[in-house]
Design a protein around this motif. Structure first.
Motif, PDB file in Angstrom:
ATOM      1  N   PRO A  80       0.834  -1.202   0.000  1.00  0.00           N
ATOM      2  CA  PRO A  80       0.000   0.000   0.000  1.00  0.00           C
ATOM      3  C   PRO A  80       0.868   1.251   0.000  1.00  0.00           C
ATOM      4  O   PRO A  80       2.006   1.230   0.471  1.00  0.00           O
ATOM      5  CB  PRO A  80      -0.793  -0.115   1.297  1.00  0.00           C
ATOM      6  CG  PRO A  80      -0.060  -1.077   2.141  1.00  0.00           C
ATOM      7  CD  PRO A  80       0.733  -1.960   1.223  1.00  0.00           C
ATOM      8  N   ARG A  81       0.320   2.301  -0.553  1.00  0.00           N
ATOM      9  CA  ARG A  81       1.055   3.569  -0.598  1.00  0.00           C
ATOM     10  C   ARG A  81       1.171   4.133   0.813  1.00  0.00           C
ATOM     11  O   ARG A  81       0.208   4.110   1.574  1.00  0.00           O
ATOM     12  CB  ARG A  81       0.323   4.552  -1.496  1.00  0.00           C
ATOM     13  CG  ARG A  81       0.305   4.096  -2.942  1.00  0.00           C
ATOM     14  CD  ARG A  81      -0.342   5.115  -3.837  1.00  0.00           C
ATOM     15  NE  ARG A  81       0.144   6.466  -3.676  1.00  0.00           N
ATOM     16  CZ  ARG A  81       1.290   6.937  -4.157  1.00  0.00           C
ATOM     17  NH1 ARG A  81       2.087   6.143  -4.812  1.00  0.00           N
ATOM     18  NH2 ARG A  81       1.635   8.183  -3.974  1.00  0.00           N
ATOM     19  N   PRO A  82       2.358   4.642   1.185  1.00  0.00           N
ATOM     20  CA  PRO A  82       2.538   5.166   2.534  1.00  0.00           C
ATOM     21  C   PRO A  82       1.803   6.478   2.776  1.00  0.00           C
ATOM     22  O   PRO A  82       1.555   6.842   3.904  1.00  0.00           O
ATOM     23  CB  PRO A  82       4.052   5.346   2.652  1.00  0.00           C
ATOM     24  CG  PRO A  82       4.538   5.427   1.255  1.00  0.00           C
ATOM     25  CD  PRO A  82       3.575   4.653   0.404  1.00  0.00           C
ATOM     26  N   SER A  83       1.458   7.207   1.737  1.00  0.00           N
ATOM     27  CA  SER A  83       0.785   8.489   1.942  1.00  0.00           C
ATOM     28  C   SER A  83      -0.585   8.461   1.267  1.00  0.00           C
ATOM     29  O   SER A  83      -0.894   7.590   0.473  1.00  0.00           O
ATOM     30  CB  SER A  83       1.631   9.622   1.349  1.00  0.00           C
ATOM     31  OG  SER A  83       1.636   9.525  -0.063  1.00  0.00           O
ATOM     32  N   ALA A  84      -1.366   9.474   1.570  1.00  0.00           N
ATOM     33  CA  ALA A  84      -2.715   9.558   1.016  1.00  0.00           C
ATOM     34  C   ALA A  84      -2.733  10.311  -0.309  1.00  0.00           C
ATOM     35  O   ALA A  84      -3.777  10.439  -0.922  1.00  0.00           O
ATOM     36  CB  ALA A  84      -3.631  10.238   2.023  1.00  0.00           C
ATOM     37  N   LYS A  85      -1.584  10.803  -0.759  1.00  0.00           N
ATOM     38  CA  LYS A  85      -1.573  11.582  -1.997  1.00  0.00           C
ATOM     39  C   LYS A  85      -1.905  10.673  -3.184  1.00  0.00           C
ATOM     40  O   LYS A  85      -1.583   9.476  -3.198  1.00  0.00           O
ATOM     41  CB  LYS A  85      -0.239  12.308  -2.153  1.00  0.00           C
ATOM     42  CG  LYS A  85       0.720  11.738  -3.103  1.00  0.00           C
ATOM     43  CD  LYS A  85       1.968  12.589  -3.221  1.00  0.00           C
ATOM     44  CE  LYS A  85       2.890  11.827  -4.164  1.00  0.00           C
ATOM     45  NZ  LYS A  85       4.157  12.372  -4.337  1.00  0.00           N
ATOM     46  N   ALA A  86      -2.536  11.242  -4.165  1.00  0.00           N
ATOM     47  CA  ALA A  86      -2.958  10.479  -5.347  1.00  0.00           C
ATOM     48  C   ALA A  86      -1.732  10.001  -6.131  1.00  0.00           C
ATOM     49  O   ALA A  86      -0.743  10.727  -6.241  1.00  0.00           O
ATOM     50  CB  ALA A  86      -3.838  11.346  -6.229  1.00  0.00           C
ATOM     51  N   PRO A  87      -1.784   8.783  -6.654  1.00  0.00           N
ATOM     52  CA  PRO A  87      -0.657   8.280  -7.437  1.00  0.00           C
ATOM     53  C   PRO A  87      -0.521   9.053  -8.750  1.00  0.00           C
ATOM     54  O   PRO A  87      -1.507   9.565  -9.291  1.00  0.00           O
ATOM     55  CB  PRO A  87      -1.021   6.818  -7.696  1.00  0.00           C
ATOM     56  CG  PRO A  87      -2.482   6.713  -7.470  1.00  0.00           C
ATOM     57  CD  PRO A  87      -2.856   7.810  -6.539  1.00  0.00           C
ATOM     58  N   SER A  88       0.695   9.103  -9.235  1.00  0.00           N
ATOM     59  CA  SER A  88       0.960   9.794 -10.498  1.00  0.00           C
ATOM     60  C   SER A  88       0.381   8.978 -11.657  1.00  0.00           C
ATOM     61  O   SER A  88       0.107   7.780 -11.508  1.00  0.00           O
ATOM     62  CB  SER A  88       2.463   9.971 -10.689  1.00  0.00           C
ATOM     63  OG  SER A  88       3.053   8.706 -10.960  1.00  0.00           O
ATOM     64  N   PRO A  89       0.225   9.589 -12.828  1.00  0.00           N
ATOM     65  CA  PRO A  89      -0.260   8.833 -13.990  1.00  0.00           C
ATOM     66  C   PRO A  89       0.657   7.643 -14.327  1.00  0.00           C
ATOM     67  O   PRO A  89       0.176   6.589 -14.730  1.00  0.00           O
ATOM     68  CB  PRO A  89      -0.261   9.863 -15.118  1.00  0.00           C
ATOM     69  CG  PRO A  89      -0.395  11.181 -14.427  1.00  0.00           C
ATOM     70  CD  PRO A  89       0.326  11.021 -13.118  1.00  0.00           C
TER      71      PRO A  89
END
Length: 112
Positions: A80-89
């Motif tokens: 899982p991504r460590p942050s809540a920021k949206a993934p890049s394209p």
């Protein structure tokens, strides 16, 4: 009575570590697994006999092109991504490619 190695039950999480695949993918391919599967409780991870699963998955992985399998593993985004920021394209495209490759492996298994 202590179980022998050929009768040792492992969870799908342990099977995933042994095979180098993700746990969700291992659970998905269990629909094609010819060996015994034990489900102890609702919501619990299914279990398989270690040696049976290991032999079965090694034969399948050996039948695939190792370059493709290495590429699938290299491109797989399983944590899982460590942050809540949206993934890049680019990250989204890599995730889609990883999912497509996992689906191809499952399709290959269903054709066996």
């Amino acid at each position: 009575m202590k179980p022998t190695d050929d009768m040792r039950w492992i969870t799908t999480g342990e099977a995933a570590k042994i095979s180098g695949l993700s746990r969700p993918l291992v659970e998905k391919i269990l629909g094609h697994y010819p060996g015994e599967i034990r489900r102890s409780a609702v919501g619990a991870q299914p279990s398989v006999i270690a040696d049976q699963f290991d032999s079965w998955i090694k034969a399948i992985l050996a039948a695939t092109d190792p370059g493709d399998l290495d590429q699938i593993r290299a491109e797989a985004i399983l944590n899982p991504r460590p942050s809540a920021k949206a993934p890049s394209p680019q990250e989204m495209e890599a995730r889609k490619a990883s999912r497509r490759r996992a689906a191809e492996l499952v399709k290959m298994l269903s054709n066996r």
